[in-house]
Write an enzyme that holds these catalytic residues in place. Structure first.
Site, PDB file in Angstrom:
ATOM      1  N   GLN A  39      37.453  40.133  38.450  1.00  0.00           N
ATOM      2  CA  GLN A  39      37.941  38.883  38.811  1.00  0.00           C
ATOM      3  C   GLN A  39      36.605  38.357  40.023  1.00  0.00           C
ATOM      4  O   GLN A  39      36.794  37.420  40.603  1.00  0.00           O
ATOM      5  CB  GLN A  39      39.159  39.059  39.394  1.00  0.00           C
ATOM      6  CG  GLN A  39      40.336  38.998  38.594  1.00  0.00           C
ATOM      7  CD  GLN A  39      40.524  40.034  37.562  1.00  0.00           C
ATOM      8  OE1 GLN A  39      40.017  41.396  38.031  1.00  0.00           O
ATOM      9  NE2 GLN A  39      40.965  40.035  36.220  1.00  0.00           N
ATOM     10  N   ASN A  40      35.859  39.427  40.366  1.00  0.00           N
ATOM     11  CA  ASN A  40      34.870  39.073  41.501  1.00  0.00           C
ATOM     12  C   ASN A  40      34.065  37.703  40.747  1.00  0.00           C
ATOM     13  O   ASN A  40      33.488  38.341  39.569  1.00  0.00           O
ATOM     14  CB  ASN A  40      33.926  40.349  41.849  1.00  0.00           C
ATOM     15  CG  ASN A  40      33.072  39.958  43.108  1.00  0.00           C
ATOM     16  OD1 ASN A  40      32.311  38.979  42.854  1.00  0.00           O
ATOM     17  ND2 ASN A  40      33.602  40.623  44.097  1.00  0.00           N
ATOM     18  N   GLN A  41      33.528  36.847  41.390  1.00  0.00           N
ATOM     19  CA  GLN A  41      32.821  35.702  40.946  1.00  0.00           C
ATOM     20  C   GLN A  41      31.287  35.912  40.786  1.00  0.00           C
ATOM     21  O   GLN A  41      30.578  35.135  40.540  1.00  0.00           O
ATOM     22  CB  GLN A  41      33.096  34.441  41.631  1.00  0.00           C
ATOM     23  CG  GLN A  41      34.293  34.006  41.394  1.00  0.00           C
ATOM     24  CD  GLN A  41      35.086  33.055  42.342  1.00  0.00           C
ATOM     25  OE1 GLN A  41      34.514  32.905  43.507  1.00  0.00           O
ATOM     26  NE2 GLN A  41      35.952  32.191  41.602  1.00  0.00           N
ATOM     27  N   SER A  81      32.002  36.173  47.383  1.00  0.00           N
ATOM     28  CA  SER A  81      32.210  36.208  45.850  1.00  0.00           C
ATOM     29  C   SER A  81      33.674  36.845  45.344  1.00  0.00           C
ATOM     30  O   SER A  81      34.056  36.850  44.271  1.00  0.00           O
ATOM     31  CB  SER A  81      31.215  36.807  44.876  1.00  0.00           C
ATOM     32  OG  SER A  81      30.944  38.304  45.050  1.00  0.00           O
TER      33      SER A  81
END
Length: 171
Positions: A47-49, A146
């Site tokens: 889920q980290n962008q 992020s």
């Protein structure tokens, strides 16, 4: 009966920098989260962008690449990775839970990689040391985090700010 130490009591070790002699820009996080520590990979939490943002910055799909290929692509663009802290105590993955953070040795890095000119801080925790790095003659850039924990800004707005990573850098 022996009591088990809490997760916060166990010292955690970060990763070595991803850098080579052509690296002019370094993106600094605070410290790897639990998923990254388990996988032994920067920004492994799905889920980290981070990888999506850099895909947009570099106009290259890093998300679908293997981890070693992602790192090679970054290095080919003169971009490296590291964290502000090399060790800490923390329960969970939130930056706010970092305790006893031990900064990485940036003086040694600066001596070993004199071509490194720009440091980009992924989030406010990493950016707290920004002034110290500016005193070391680095150009710095504060980026919106992020992390999925930083949901105050839309992805598209984050990407606009992240595109500044490649402005005014040697290619």
């Amino acid at each position: 009966m022996t009591q088990r130490p809490s997760a916060e009591a166990i010292p955690l070790q970060g990763f070595a920098p991803v850098i080579d002699t052509a690296t002019h820009t370094l993106i600094l996080g605070s410290f790897p989260g639990e998923a990254s520590l388990r996988a032994q990979q920067y920004y492994a939490f799905k889920q980290n962008q981070f990888w999506r943002l850099l895909s947009g910055v570099l106009d290259e799909n890093l998300v679908d690449l293997s981890y070693p290929d992602r790192l090679q692509s970054l290095l080919a663009h003169g971009i490296g990775l590291w964290d502000v802290f090399g060790a800490c105590r923390r329960q969970g993955s939130l930056d706010s839970a970092i305790r006893q953070g031990e900064p990485n040795n940036f003086r040694s890095l600066q001596l070993a990689y004199p071509q490194l000119r720009k440091l980009c801080f992924n989030g406010n925790t990493a950016g707290k040391m920004r002034t110290d790095f500016e005193q070391m003659a680095y150009t710095t850039l504060q980026l919106p985090s992020s992390s999925p924990a930083y949901a105050q800004m839309r992805f598209e707005d984050k990407l606009l700010r992240w595109k500044c990573i490649i402005e005014n850098t040697a290619s």
